[in-house]
Design a protein around this motif. Structure first.
Motif, short mmCIF file in Angstrom:
data_model
loop_
_atom_site.label_atom_id
_atom_site.label_comp_id
_atom_site.label_asym_id
_atom_site.label_seq_id
_atom_site.Cartn_x
_atom_site.Cartn_y
_atom_site.Cartn_z
N VAL A 110 0.83 -1.21 0.00
CA VAL A 110 0.00 0.00 0.00
C VAL A 110 0.86 1.26 0.00
N SER A 111 2.12 1.12 -0.37
CA SER A 111 3.04 2.25 -0.30
C SER A 111 2.59 3.42 -1.17
N LYS A 112 1.99 3.16 -2.32
CA LYS A 112 1.50 4.24 -3.18
C LYS A 112 0.42 5.06 -2.46
N ALA A 113 -0.52 4.38 -1.81
CA ALA A 113 -1.59 5.07 -1.09
C ALA A 113 -1.03 5.84 0.11
N VAL A 114 -0.09 5.24 0.84
CA VAL A 114 0.52 5.91 1.99
C VAL A 114 1.28 7.15 1.52
N ALA A 115 2.02 7.03 0.42
CA ALA A 115 2.75 8.18 -0.12
C ALA A 115 1.79 9.29 -0.56
N ALA A 116 0.56 8.90 -0.94
CA ALA A 116 -0.45 9.86 -1.37
C ALA A 116 -1.30 10.35 -0.20
N GLY A 117 -0.93 10.00 1.03
CA GLY A 117 -1.59 10.57 2.19
C GLY A 117 -2.48 9.65 3.01
N LEU A 118 -2.54 8.37 2.67
CA LEU A 118 -3.39 7.46 3.48
C LEU A 118 -2.85 7.37 4.89
N ARG A 119 -3.72 7.63 5.85
CA ARG A 119 -3.39 7.47 7.26
C ARG A 119 -4.44 6.57 7.87
N CYS A 120 -4.01 5.63 8.68
CA CYS A 120 -4.93 4.66 9.28
C CYS A 120 -4.89 4.79 10.79
N ARG A 121 -6.06 4.95 11.37
CA ARG A 121 -6.15 5.08 12.82
C ARG A 121 -5.80 3.75 13.49
N PRO A 122 -5.43 3.76 14.75
CA PRO A 122 -5.08 2.51 15.46
C PRO A 122 -6.25 1.53 15.49
N VAL A 123 -5.91 0.25 15.45
CA VAL A 123 -6.93 -0.80 15.44
C VAL A 123 -7.85 -0.69 16.64
N LYS A 124 -7.31 -0.34 17.80
CA LYS A 124 -8.15 -0.25 18.99
C LYS A 124 -9.19 0.86 18.86
N GLU A 125 -8.85 1.95 18.20
CA GLU A 125 -9.81 3.03 17.99
C GLU A 125 -10.95 2.57 17.07
N THR A 126 -10.59 1.87 15.99
CA THR A 126 -11.62 1.35 15.08
C THR A 126 -12.53 0.37 15.81
N VAL A 127 -11.95 -0.52 16.59
CA VAL A 127 -12.75 -1.51 17.33
C VAL A 127 -13.65 -0.80 18.33
N ALA A 128 -13.12 0.16 19.07
CA ALA A 128 -13.91 0.86 20.09
C ALA A 128 -15.08 1.60 19.46
N ASP A 129 -14.83 2.29 18.37
CA ASP A 129 -15.91 3.05 17.73
C ASP A 129 -16.94 2.12 17.08
N THR A 130 -16.48 1.02 16.54
CA THR A 130 -17.41 0.04 15.96
C THR A 130 -18.27 -0.57 17.06
N TRP A 131 -17.66 -0.90 18.19
CA TRP A 131 -18.40 -1.47 19.32
C TRP A 131 -19.45 -0.48 19.83
N GLU A 132 -19.06 0.79 19.93
CA GLU A 132 -20.01 1.81 20.37
C GLU A 132 -21.20 1.88 19.41
N TRP A 133 -20.91 1.86 18.12
CA TRP A 133 -21.97 1.91 17.12
C TRP A 133 -22.87 0.68 17.21
#
Length: 170
Positions: A110-133
């Motif tokens: 995914v280096s092309k996407a990362v070089a173009a600005g892709l940023r991924c939040r920490p897995v725990k944040e995604t899990v926490a927000d998904t659980w809340e939803w």
């Protein structure tokens, strides 16, 4: 009358625990897509988190912590799982044994996407927000069934408890 509860035991978890897990939080995808469109980017991009971003252990540990499930993760060799007749991806959602399919789905460049600005939040944040939803919607999230139409997530078939018990016994 409610069905009797089975005694709690550590859930079986497919190994290896250090296997990379690639996914994308829809918010990160939306942010990148809008930014890329605004900058006039075009072409093919692999839009998932980098392979080193999260492991299966990171993801499942976050799930156990965020939900308060108190799960004790027990890691089982992929060969044992396959020998028990559990099908990758469908028998254990998201899991693939080491090999070509795992490499294709969870070791993507995914280096092309990362070089173009892709940023991924920490897995725990995604899990926490998904659980809340999930808690906000009562856990009834529609999933398309193979017969067409929709069914709720709690109607999906879990791992057979007898198969899981045999795996845990070794």
């Amino acid at each position: 009358m409610a069905a009797p509860r089975r005694p709690r035991r550590p859930p079986a978890r497919a190994g290896p625990r250090t296997a990379s897990l690639q996914y994308i939080d829809v918010r990160d995808l939306a942010t990148w897509t809008l930014d890329a469109a605004g900058r006039g980017l075009h072409g093919v991009y692999n839009l998932v988190c980098p392979p080193e971003h999260a492991t299966m252990e990171d993801f499942l540990t976050a799930c156990a912590e965020v939900t308060g499930a108190g799960a004790e993760l027990r890691w089982i060799d992929p060969e044992q799982i396959l020998a028990a007749g559990i099908r990758p991806w469908t028998g254990l959602p998201g899991w693939l044994p080491p090999g070509e399919m795992h490499e294709l789905l969870h070791r993507t460049d995914v280096s092309k996407a990362v070089a173009a600005g892709l940023r991924c939040r920490p897995v725990k944040e995604t899990v926490a927000d998904t659980w809340e939803w999930l808690r906000e919607v009562g856990g009834d999230t529609p999933e398309e069934s193979s017969q067409g139409g929709y069914r709720t997530a709690h109607e999906l078939a879990p791992l057979d408890p007898d198969v899981e018990a045999r795996l845990l016994k070794g």
